[in-house]
Design a protein around this motif. Structure first.
Motif, PDB file in Angstrom:
ATOM      1  N   ARG A 175      -9.933   9.764  -4.138  1.00  0.00           N
ATOM      2  CA  ARG A 175      -8.883   8.794  -3.859  1.00  0.00           C
ATOM      3  C   ARG A 175      -9.209   7.463  -4.532  1.00  0.00           C
ATOM      4  O   ARG A 175     -10.359   7.132  -4.774  1.00  0.00           O
ATOM      5  CB  ARG A 175      -8.690   8.625  -2.360  1.00  0.00           C
ATOM      6  CG  ARG A 175      -8.014   9.849  -1.759  1.00  0.00           C
ATOM      7  CD  ARG A 175      -7.790   9.733  -0.281  1.00  0.00           C
ATOM      8  NE  ARG A 175      -9.045   9.658   0.451  1.00  0.00           N
ATOM      9  CZ  ARG A 175      -9.471   8.585   1.074  1.00  0.00           C
ATOM     10  NH1 ARG A 175      -8.767   7.469   1.029  1.00  0.00           N
ATOM     11  NH2 ARG A 175     -10.605   8.600   1.719  1.00  0.00           N
ATOM     12  N   ARG A 176      -8.174   6.683  -4.809  1.00  0.00           N
ATOM     13  CA  ARG A 176      -8.327   5.501  -5.635  1.00  0.00           C
ATOM     14  C   ARG A 176      -7.801   4.252  -4.941  1.00  0.00           C
ATOM     15  O   ARG A 176      -6.910   4.323  -4.098  1.00  0.00           O
ATOM     16  CB  ARG A 176      -7.585   5.678  -6.964  1.00  0.00           C
ATOM     17  CG  ARG A 176      -8.169   6.773  -7.858  1.00  0.00           C
ATOM     18  CD  ARG A 176      -7.331   6.956  -9.097  1.00  0.00           C
ATOM     19  NE  ARG A 176      -7.963   7.889 -10.041  1.00  0.00           N
ATOM     20  CZ  ARG A 176      -7.427   8.233 -11.204  1.00  0.00           C
ATOM     21  NH1 ARG A 176      -6.252   7.737 -11.550  1.00  0.00           N
ATOM     22  NH2 ARG A 176      -8.063   9.061 -12.001  1.00  0.00           N
ATOM     23  N   PHE A 201     -11.973   4.897  -4.395  1.00  0.00           N
ATOM     24  CA  PHE A 201     -11.886   4.381  -3.025  1.00  0.00           C
ATOM     25  C   PHE A 201     -12.877   5.146  -2.153  1.00  0.00           C
ATOM     26  O   PHE A 201     -12.716   6.344  -1.919  1.00  0.00           O
ATOM     27  CB  PHE A 201     -10.460   4.550  -2.496  1.00  0.00           C
ATOM     28  CG  PHE A 201     -10.260   3.996  -1.113  1.00  0.00           C
ATOM     29  CD1 PHE A 201     -10.144   2.635  -0.904  1.00  0.00           C
ATOM     30  CD2 PHE A 201     -10.187   4.838  -0.013  1.00  0.00           C
ATOM     31  CE1 PHE A 201      -9.954   2.120   0.365  1.00  0.00           C
ATOM     32  CE2 PHE A 201     -10.001   4.344   1.257  1.00  0.00           C
ATOM     33  CZ  PHE A 201      -9.883   2.977   1.447  1.00  0.00           C
ATOM     34  N   GLU A 202     -13.900   4.445  -1.692  1.00  0.00           N
ATOM     35  CA  GLU A 202     -14.961   5.084  -0.904  1.00  0.00           C
ATOM     36  C   GLU A 202     -15.238   4.320   0.386  1.00  0.00           C
ATOM     37  O   GLU A 202     -16.371   4.285   0.855  1.00  0.00           O
ATOM     38  CB  GLU A 202     -16.244   5.184  -1.739  1.00  0.00           C
ATOM     39  CG  GLU A 202     -16.114   6.051  -2.966  1.00  0.00           C
ATOM     40  CD  GLU A 202     -17.387   6.108  -3.802  1.00  0.00           C
ATOM     41  OE1 GLU A 202     -17.545   7.064  -4.567  1.00  0.00           O
ATOM     42  OE2 GLU A 202     -18.217   5.181  -3.669  1.00  0.00           O
ATOM     43  N   LEU A 266      -5.031   9.766   6.451  1.00  0.00           N
ATOM     44  CA  LEU A 266      -3.939  10.460   5.780  1.00  0.00           C
ATOM     45  C   LEU A 266      -4.345  11.051   4.441  1.00  0.00           C
ATOM     46  O   LEU A 266      -3.636  11.908   3.909  1.00  0.00           O
ATOM     47  CB  LEU A 266      -2.768   9.485   5.563  1.00  0.00           C
ATOM     48  CG  LEU A 266      -2.098   8.933   6.821  1.00  0.00           C
ATOM     49  CD1 LEU A 266      -1.099   7.850   6.447  1.00  0.00           C
ATOM     50  CD2 LEU A 266      -1.407  10.036   7.607  1.00  0.00           C
ATOM     51  N   GLY A 267      -5.467  10.586   3.869  1.00  0.00           N
ATOM     52  CA  GLY A 267      -5.854  11.021   2.538  1.00  0.00           C
ATOM     53  C   GLY A 267      -5.019  10.376   1.451  1.00  0.00           C
ATOM     54  O   GLY A 267      -4.768  10.988   0.408  1.00  0.00           O
ATOM     55  N   TYR A 268      -4.586   9.123   1.658  1.00  0.00           N
ATOM     56  CA  TYR A 268      -3.708   8.424   0.729  1.00  0.00           C
ATOM     57  C   TYR A 268      -4.510   7.496  -0.175  1.00  0.00           C
ATOM     58  O   TYR A 268      -5.584   7.022   0.182  1.00  0.00           O
ATOM     59  CB  TYR A 268      -2.672   7.596   1.482  1.00  0.00           C
ATOM     60  CG  TYR A 268      -1.526   8.392   2.069  1.00  0.00           C
ATOM     61  CD1 TYR A 268      -1.558   9.783   2.130  1.00  0.00           C
ATOM     62  CD2 TYR A 268      -0.404   7.760   2.578  1.00  0.00           C
ATOM     63  CE1 TYR A 268      -0.514  10.502   2.667  1.00  0.00           C
ATOM     64  CE2 TYR A 268       0.654   8.468   3.127  1.00  0.00           C
ATOM     65  CZ  TYR A 268       0.586   9.841   3.171  1.00  0.00           C
ATOM     66  OH  TYR A 268       1.623  10.550   3.702  1.00  0.00           O
ATOM     67  N   SER A 295       0.702   7.275  -0.679  1.00  0.00           N
ATOM     68  CA  SER A 295      -0.073   6.066  -0.952  1.00  0.00           C
ATOM     69  C   SER A 295       0.297   4.987   0.056  1.00  0.00           C
ATOM     70  O   SER A 295       1.373   5.010   0.658  1.00  0.00           O
ATOM     71  CB  SER A 295       0.170   5.563  -2.373  1.00  0.00           C
ATOM     72  OG  SER A 295       1.535   5.245  -2.569  1.00  0.00           O
ATOM     73  N   ILE A 296      -0.628   4.031   0.225  1.00  0.00           N
ATOM     74  CA  ILE A 296      -0.424   2.864   1.074  1.00  0.00           C
ATOM     75  C   ILE A 296      -0.392   1.644   0.164  1.00  0.00           C
ATOM     76  O   ILE A 296      -1.344   1.395  -0.577  1.00  0.00           O
ATOM     77  CB  ILE A 296      -1.541   2.720   2.121  1.00  0.00           C
ATOM     78  CG1 ILE A 296      -1.548   3.931   3.057  1.00  0.00           C
ATOM     79  CG2 ILE A 296      -1.376   1.442   2.927  1.00  0.00           C
ATOM     80  CD1 ILE A 296      -2.677   3.905   4.074  1.00  0.00           C
ATOM     81  N   ILE A 297       0.695   0.901   0.200  1.00  0.00           N
ATOM     82  CA  ILE A 297       0.864  -0.293  -0.616  1.00  0.00           C
ATOM     83  C   ILE A 297       0.654  -1.504   0.283  1.00  0.00           C
ATOM     84  O   ILE A 297       1.400  -1.706   1.246  1.00  0.00           O
ATOM     85  CB  ILE A 297       2.249  -0.325  -1.277  1.00  0.00           C
ATOM     86  CG1 ILE A 297       2.453   0.944  -2.110  1.00  0.00           C
ATOM     87  CG2 ILE A 297       2.405  -1.565  -2.139  1.00  0.00           C
ATOM     88  CD1 ILE A 297       3.848   1.079  -2.689  1.00  0.00           C
TER      89      ILE A 297
END
Length: 477
Positions: A175-176, A201-202, A266-268, A295-297
């Motif tokens: 994920r990023r 994204f970690e 969510l794995g977004y 995705s989450i904005i």
């Protein structure tokens, strides 16, 4: 017996000789016609149907999503029954994908139907130079099933493979965290940079480790689950599959941590949208076009100082309406813009929300928008009413402290807990300040009792400071 085998060998040799002569003298069109007739004759008596899934489609140079989903599905559901396997580290993934090897086959069962999968590969016949050499090697999957099961396979099984394979790819991929690039910034080669740059994204935050009241935490998790499973519901009511959260609270109360916990749950992917780098609404729309589903904005710091107003061409605009002007700064009262089109092109919060709720809502599906603010009261009531849910991050209470104590110190009960509970009810302190004292068990080499003692001292100091400040205010009157 020997004579029979000799006769069979002679017949086969004669057939091969005749076939070579026929193949050489018969025109290609006639050969194609005869081959088609043979295939039709075989298919007339063959009760099985074949469906191929190509790795690359003829209309696109990118890898087929259907092939990638089938590959992931076979790795999760059928790879244990296969004898020949291969492991690949696919793009944007953090683990090996083990699936059936080339020229291998495996059997799958679905609702009583037996389906045979086979993997195929064909090398190019000629040596050519290509910008995409991977596409020169043709790879495809072939699934074979009985004609009685055709409707089941086409209507149910293939969508099931697509969903299951997509879920496996989503779990395995890295994920990023994205950030929009500054305007008019070019790379070292002179070419224009992409709209978004990203890093892996970690963030380790989860809802289990989040310092929040368990009841409120459960409400947020249930709301996220309903959103994730709400595709049919949103389609039924005629609304875009989108959710808007207003995340408010003082600094240090865990607003960023709850966003990371939502993304991990969510794995977004996460998009960090900096509106100060956006020059107009057209550029904002381009940014949203390049975001991905699931995705989450995050829109940060949408609040401004109380009472701030901006004057554009003689018109006063409330501070909560203004997010960013074309001059890329916050305007003070009395300043004006000379160009008439500045007001039409500038990005404002209300225009942003109108765009999300308007025709652009059809594009922004399966996305969560989080608007962060440190002071909810400084926002206009119109802005707050446009949100689907308001999440208020409060100061650290006793329930939140117990979660922090278990996470950092590994304790669920202590003799000082009653005193800490009383102090937390009298003092406003953020979770970040509490964790600073609890981390001394790791960073300072102190034991649990010393960390609890330091926390109590800090809380008592804050309480005394607050009492002195109240006393000074009384003396002023």
């Amino acid at each position: 017996m020997v004579e029979r085998w000799v006769g069979l060998g002679t017949a086969l040799a004669s057939f091969m000789f005749l076939w070579a002569v026929v193949h050489h003298f018969i025109p290609f069109q006639v050969q194609y016609y005869l081959t088609s007739l043979v295939h039709k004759l075989i298919s007339f008596f063959n009760p099985y149907i074949d469906i191929t899934i190509e790795e690359y489609s003829s209309e696109s140079s990118s890898r087929s999503k259907g092939y990638a989903a089938a590959e992931a599905y076979l790795s999760g559901s059928c790879s244990q029954r296969a004898r020949h396997l291969k492991a690949e580290l696919a793009k944007d993934t953090s683990r090996f994908l083990v699936t059936i090897d080339n020229q291998a086959d495996v059997t799958d069962e679905f609702r009583g139907a037996k389906i045979w999968w086979s993997s195929h590969e064909r090398l190019p016949f000629t040596r050519t130079i290509s910008w995409h050499p991977c596409q020169e090697v043709r790879r495809w999957y072939c699934l074979t099933f009985h004609r009685r099961q055709r409707k089941l396979v086409e209507d149910v099984y293939l969508p099931y493979v697509l969903d299951e394979g997509g879920a496996i790819l989503a779990r395995n991929r890295e994920r990023r965290l994205y950030m929009n690039n500054l305007k008019n910034v070019r790379s070292w080669s002179g070419s224009k940079k992409p709209a978004w740059c990203h890093v892996t994204f970690e963030h380790p935050a989860t809802f289990d480790s989040l310092a929040m009241d368990p009841a409120r935490k459960k409400e947020i998790v249930d709301d996220l689950v309903r959103f994730r499973n709400g595709k049919e519901y949103y389609a039924k009511i005629g609304r875009a599959w989108m959710r808007k959260y207003l995340l408010s609270g003082p600094r240090g109360t865990g607003k960023s941590s709850i966003i990371a916990a939502m993304a991990n749950f969510l794995g977004y992917d996460v998009y960090d949208l900096q509106l100060t780098a956006v020059k107009d609404m057209a550029e904002l729309h381009k940014l949203f076009i390049e975001t991905t589903r699931k995705s989450i904005i995050v829109v940060r710091d949408i609040d401004f100082s109380t009472g701030l107003a901006c004057n554009y061409n003689g018109k006063t605009v409330q501070s909560t309406d203004v997010v960013m002007g074309k001059q890329n700064k916050r305007f003070k009262n009395g300043e004006t813009l000379t160009k008439e089109n500045e007001e039409d092109n500038m990005v404002t919060l209300l225009r942003f929300l109108n765009s999300l709720d308007g025709i652009w809502s059809g594009f922004i599906t399966k996305r969560i928008l989080v608007f962060k603010t440190n002071n909810e009261n400084e926002l206009d009531l119109t802005v707050r009413s446009r949100m689907d849910r308001n999440i208020r991050m409060a100061y650290c209470g006793f329930e939140s402290f117990k979660i922090l104590a278990e996470n950092y110190l590994g304790i669920k009960i202590h003799s000082s807990f009653d005193k800490i509970k009383t102090l937390l009810s009298e003092v406003n302190i953020t979770a970040a300040d509490v964790t600073e004292k609890l981390m001394c068990v790791y960073s300072g080499g102190n034991d649990v009792d010393e960390c609890i003692s330091k926390l109590v001292e800090m809380l008592e100091s804050r309480k005394n400071s607050r009492g002195e400040a109240d006393g000074c205010q009384d003396n002023d009157f």
